[in-house]
Design a protein around this motif. Sequence first.
Motif, mmCIF file in Angstrom:
data_model
loop_
_atom_site.group_PDB
_atom_site.id
_atom_site.type_symbol
_atom_site.label_atom_id
_atom_site.label_comp_id
_atom_site.label_asym_id
_atom_site.label_seq_id
_atom_site.Cartn_x
_atom_site.Cartn_y
_atom_site.Cartn_z
ATOM 1 N N SER A 35 -59.544 20.446 -95.334
ATOM 2 C CA SER A 35 -60.379 19.489 -94.607
ATOM 3 C C SER A 35 -60.001 19.380 -93.133
ATOM 4 O O SER A 35 -60.817 19.001 -92.304
ATOM 5 C CB SER A 35 -60.278 18.113 -95.268
ATOM 6 O OG SER A 35 -60.607 18.216 -96.635
ATOM 7 N N GLU A 36 -58.742 19.678 -92.821
ATOM 8 C CA GLU A 36 -58.292 19.738 -91.418
ATOM 9 C C GLU A 36 -57.871 21.171 -91.149
ATOM 10 O O GLU A 36 -56.924 21.664 -91.764
ATOM 11 C CB GLU A 36 -57.084 18.830 -91.190
ATOM 12 C CG GLU A 36 -57.434 17.406 -90.921
ATOM 13 C CD GLU A 36 -56.273 16.646 -90.275
ATOM 14 O OE1 GLU A 36 -55.478 17.236 -89.521
ATOM 15 O OE2 GLU A 36 -56.157 15.451 -90.545
ATOM 16 N N LEU A 91 -48.379 22.672 -92.979
ATOM 17 C CA LEU A 91 -47.261 21.779 -93.311
ATOM 18 C C LEU A 91 -47.686 20.687 -94.287
ATOM 19 O O LEU A 91 -47.080 20.509 -95.343
ATOM 20 C CB LEU A 91 -46.706 21.119 -92.034
ATOM 21 C CG LEU A 91 -45.857 21.993 -91.123
ATOM 22 C CD1 LEU A 91 -45.563 21.262 -89.820
ATOM 23 C CD2 LEU A 91 -44.557 22.406 -91.813
ATOM 24 N N PHE A 92 -48.707 19.917 -93.898
ATOM 25 C CA PHE A 92 -49.171 18.802 -94.719
ATOM 26 C C PHE A 92 -50.689 18.928 -94.866
ATOM 27 O O PHE A 92 -51.435 18.277 -94.136
ATOM 28 C CB PHE A 92 -48.782 17.462 -94.075
ATOM 29 C CG PHE A 92 -47.302 17.318 -93.822
ATOM 30 C CD1 PHE A 92 -46.442 16.961 -94.849
ATOM 31 C CD2 PHE A 92 -46.767 17.556 -92.558
ATOM 32 C CE1 PHE A 92 -45.066 16.837 -94.626
ATOM 33 C CE2 PHE A 92 -45.400 17.429 -92.318
ATOM 34 C CZ PHE A 92 -44.542 17.068 -93.356
ATOM 35 N N ARG A 127 -56.169 15.154 -101.466
ATOM 36 C CA ARG A 127 -54.856 14.971 -100.855
ATOM 37 C C ARG A 127 -54.941 14.349 -99.463
ATOM 38 O O ARG A 127 -55.459 14.944 -98.531
ATOM 39 C CB ARG A 127 -54.126 16.320 -100.784
ATOM 40 C CG ARG A 127 -52.696 16.215 -100.254
ATOM 41 C CD ARG A 127 -51.915 17.480 -100.451
ATOM 42 N NE ARG A 127 -51.616 17.717 -101.857
ATOM 43 C CZ ARG A 127 -50.651 17.099 -102.542
ATOM 44 N NH1 ARG A 127 -49.874 16.220 -101.939
ATOM 45 N NH2 ARG A 127 -50.451 17.363 -103.807
ATOM 46 N N LEU A 128 -54.403 13.113 -99.374
ATOM 47 C CA LEU A 128 -54.372 12.402 -98.088
ATOM 48 C C LEU A 128 -52.930 12.052 -97.711
ATOM 49 O O LEU A 128 -52.647 11.578 -96.625
ATOM 50 C CB LEU A 128 -55.231 11.131 -98.214
ATOM 51 C CG LEU A 128 -55.496 10.252 -97.020
ATOM 52 C CD1 LEU A 128 -55.997 11.035 -95.835
ATOM 53 C CD2 LEU A 128 -56.496 9.156 -97.377
ATOM 54 N N PRO A 156 -48.594 13.596 -98.578
ATOM 55 C CA PRO A 156 -47.941 12.959 -97.445
ATOM 56 C C PRO A 156 -48.644 13.375 -96.148
ATOM 57 O O PRO A 156 -49.470 14.264 -96.172
ATOM 58 C CB PRO A 156 -46.527 13.505 -97.518
ATOM 59 C CG PRO A 156 -46.665 14.835 -98.187
ATOM 60 C CD PRO A 156 -47.795 14.693 -99.149
ATOM 61 N N PHE A 209 -62.580 19.466 -88.307
ATOM 62 C CA PHE A 209 -62.598 18.634 -89.506
ATOM 63 C C PHE A 209 -63.835 18.971 -90.329
ATOM 64 O O PHE A 209 -64.951 18.910 -89.815
ATOM 65 C CB PHE A 209 -62.620 17.158 -89.110
ATOM 66 C CG PHE A 209 -61.449 16.745 -88.244
ATOM 67 C CD1 PHE A 209 -60.287 16.244 -88.808
ATOM 68 C CD2 PHE A 209 -61.508 16.878 -86.863
ATOM 69 C CE1 PHE A 209 -59.201 15.876 -88.018
ATOM 70 C CE2 PHE A 209 -60.429 16.514 -86.061
ATOM 71 C CZ PHE A 209 -59.275 16.009 -86.636
ATOM 72 N N ARG A 266 -54.656 18.838 -95.954
ATOM 73 C CA ARG A 266 -55.617 17.814 -96.360
ATOM 74 C C ARG A 266 -56.746 18.463 -97.139
ATOM 75 O O ARG A 266 -57.319 19.448 -96.678
ATOM 76 C CB ARG A 266 -56.207 17.139 -95.104
ATOM 77 C CG ARG A 266 -55.208 16.290 -94.317
ATOM 78 C CD ARG A 266 -54.938 14.995 -95.054
ATOM 79 N NE ARG A 266 -53.951 14.145 -94.403
ATOM 80 C CZ ARG A 266 -52.661 14.114 -94.745
ATOM 81 N NH1 ARG A 266 -52.191 14.900 -95.676
ATOM 82 N NH2 ARG A 266 -51.834 13.284 -94.138
ATOM 83 N N ASP A 267 -57.027 17.919 -98.325
ATOM 84 C CA ASP A 267 -58.179 18.385 -99.090
ATOM 85 C C ASP A 267 -58.789 17.175 -99.794
ATOM 86 O O ASP A 267 -58.276 16.061 -99.670
ATOM 87 C CB ASP A 267 -57.774 19.526 -100.043
ATOM 88 C CG ASP A 267 -56.852 19.076 -101.161
ATOM 89 O OD1 ASP A 267 -56.912 17.891 -101.578
ATOM 90 O OD2 ASP A 267 -56.056 19.894 -101.636
ATOM 91 N N PRO A 268 -59.882 17.373 -100.529
ATOM 92 C CA PRO A 268 -60.546 16.200 -101.127
ATOM 93 C C PRO A 268 -59.610 15.343 -101.981
ATOM 94 O O PRO A 268 -59.837 14.142 -102.138
ATOM 95 C CB PRO A 268 -61.656 16.829 -101.978
ATOM 96 C CG PRO A 268 -61.983 18.102 -101.284
ATOM 97 C CD PRO A 268 -60.680 18.604 -100.734
#
Lengths: 423, 423
Positions: free
Chosen positions: B211-212, B413-414, B420-421, B423, B199, B416-418
């Motif tokens: 982020s992930e 797939l899904f 986007r949380l 879907p 993370f 995460r960035d600053p």
Amino acid sequence: MDGEEVAVAGWAHEIRDLGGITFILLRDREGTIQAVFKEDENEELFEKAQEVGREDVIMIEGTVKESDQAPGDRELMPTSLEIIGDAEQPLPMEVSKDIDSDRATRLDNRFMDLRRPEIHAIFSLRSHLIESMEEYFDKNDYINIQTPNIAKMGAEGGAELFPVVYYGEEAFLSQSPQLYKQMLMAAGFDKVYETGTAFRAENSNTSRHVSEISMFDVELAFIEDQDDVMDVLENSLRYTLEETAKKSADDLEELGVELTVPEEDFPRISFEEARRILKEEYDYEPAEEDDLDTKGEKLLGEHFEEQGHPAFFVIGYPGEKFYYMEAREGDKYGSRRFDLIYKGLELASGGQREHDMDKLMAAIEEEGIDPEDISFYLESFKFGMPPHGGYGLGLDRLVRQVAELDNVKEGILFPRDPDRLTP
Amino acid sequence: MDGEEVAVAGWAHEIRDLGGITFILLRDREGTIQAVFKEDENEELFEKAQEVGREDVIMIEGTVKESDQAPGDRELMPTSLEIIGDAEQPLPMEVSKDIDSDRATRLDNRFMDLRRPEIHAIFSLRSHLIESMEEYFDKNDYINIQTPNIAKMGAEGGAELFPVVYYGEEAFLSQSPQLYKQMLMAAGFDKVYETGTAFRAENSNTSRHVSEISMFDVELAFIEDQDDVMDVLENSLRYTLEETAKKSADDLEELGVELTVPEEDFPRISFEEARRILKEEYDYEPAEEDDLDTKGEKLLGEHFEEQGHPAFFVIGYPGEKFYYMEAREGDKYGSRRFDLIYKGLELASGGQREHDMDKLMAAIEEEGIDPEDISFYLESFKFGMPPHGGYGLGLDRLVRQVAELDNVKEGILFPRDPDRLTP
């Protein structure tokens, strides 16, 4: 092996000084071997052996010699000895002696605890269990997926979530990949699995719970009903146990465990039948009407174990989470939700999911969840969602049950619970 | 196949109405097949076909017939048709047509985006890459480990950490399993790997960062120097690419990508040599003296690609994190830290670790880290720590480079960035 020249590196497990002769038992990942240092044969090497302390990392070169008296029927006649890494004395805990430190001390000094061959065996076994499980699904063309750990909302409502500060926004650690793997059914992925982590902020300290859980999740589309899902779970678990019995034969021996692979079909009984067995055979009634509870599962485990069935399914649990499908007209069970109980412990939960939008919305309302919070999930039901189902299996629990551990934490390298955030 | 009776279920990819004849192109995970509904042959079935909308989930039973005009040279003559799951109209985005929605729209409607065959192929490829990578390490007796995601402190100091509330205590999401995999070297685990999540709260929106991050981490003990670690990385990557080229042949074709497996040894050059090539061949000097930067890596990638080397190592990066070993007397490189650059992008970083307690403490002090914060880690160096090394490889970057994607998010797939949380 006799006469072979070798170089072995590892830890000084035990040192015995017999006056003029010193035995060092060297331990590596594979096991131990005894090296013999004799003063009258090589004084310099003998003197060097005196400098070795317990748990030092050492490297010995020498010749293997068969010997009836030595452990493992062989010993090492050294030609060189090097201390690679010093160990301070006293040691924070014992590695070689049979002194049982309490669990807290052991977990505090986990890097020492893990040196003990019987503890090491647990994690070699765990590795083989996961490898075999994944192998089954790889062979059967499942897609290995990774879903997010940070989410706007938990999969199962607001309780027991760890809050995260996500760039100034409130977010939570994922309790389950449930919503994401269902969305992938709407995306045409058909068959998926994930080896991931579930986070549960349960403020309880039992032998079955931890705050970071290793989960094995499966989801598949175009199913008839929950039996299709149970077939996958049953076949993959049987394969996993069979393969692990072979790959981890040494580990199982070290742990003193006999792993029996259930050859016959796993019994599949209804929730009502499970309650009846508990009442009639054990005069036991679980406190909650919609559950079997820990004691009930244990008793049922005994009941089926006696009949040669370490694993069995209980089908038709009453009203649980919104995403489980309730019974359809003509169903012989109360719902399409099941648990797999293995050696008296709930190992996996699953079932068919509700894919009808109206029924799903009604269940969400009943659970008191704001649909807005999971709109990203609900959207995926509107544009062609096939019937589907799946399950989540607790890998830490699987390790516990196979290795016959008294606590799930024993099967986790660095467990997390309400009192433990280090190491 | 000709004359075979089949039942196929999937999504209505395209519907064409030619007056008295309707073609429905059904799409499942394997591909598409065209079903032909003729009014004059079966009016009832033809009428039913009129009810089908694009992206409905349907099931068709019928007979396969060879046909030169049909896509894939075969079509389905239906005997029954069932609409299993309705799709609302209009669709939130196109699946079948070649309209490129912008990335934000696609990620917002990821369950629809993932239905597109060329997007699906990325994740089938990703699954095979991970499966093959793990297979290499399973075959070579590495132990598959799981280390904690919640920690008291980050592995690499205080920056870029996501805070978690852990039962009222402050904790952080793990940036790397670095400290834990090193502790396992002290525990005698010798060879470990982990497929996990890192993370990073980096507040930047580049084509390389999320982020992930899905990481593949490796650590091994009793090494001579960093070359032993590079050998493992090189051999495992070659194996992974070889296996994936076979398993994902269809996916690579769908993506229009040719995967060449580097047969020859990966070049291993020094950091100084890398800077010299950039200066002399491209007249380029990275701004920071201790780095090659993104542009530098890209140019070096071109340089080596021209010589038939998609992958190469740069060894001897200057002063990095405390756990890397600095150069020893007589070393030909400035440090024992390396990067693997694959097709012009940094794919993995690793090296030999410092296992000497005094040198480690000096590096920690220099980095301004309070030893008390990582005392659980430092303890493991005091009681017999063998020489060791390892690396971390970015799986999302590997997918990006193999599938030739323009952004690392395309292979997640899904993501995460600053911003986007969900879907």
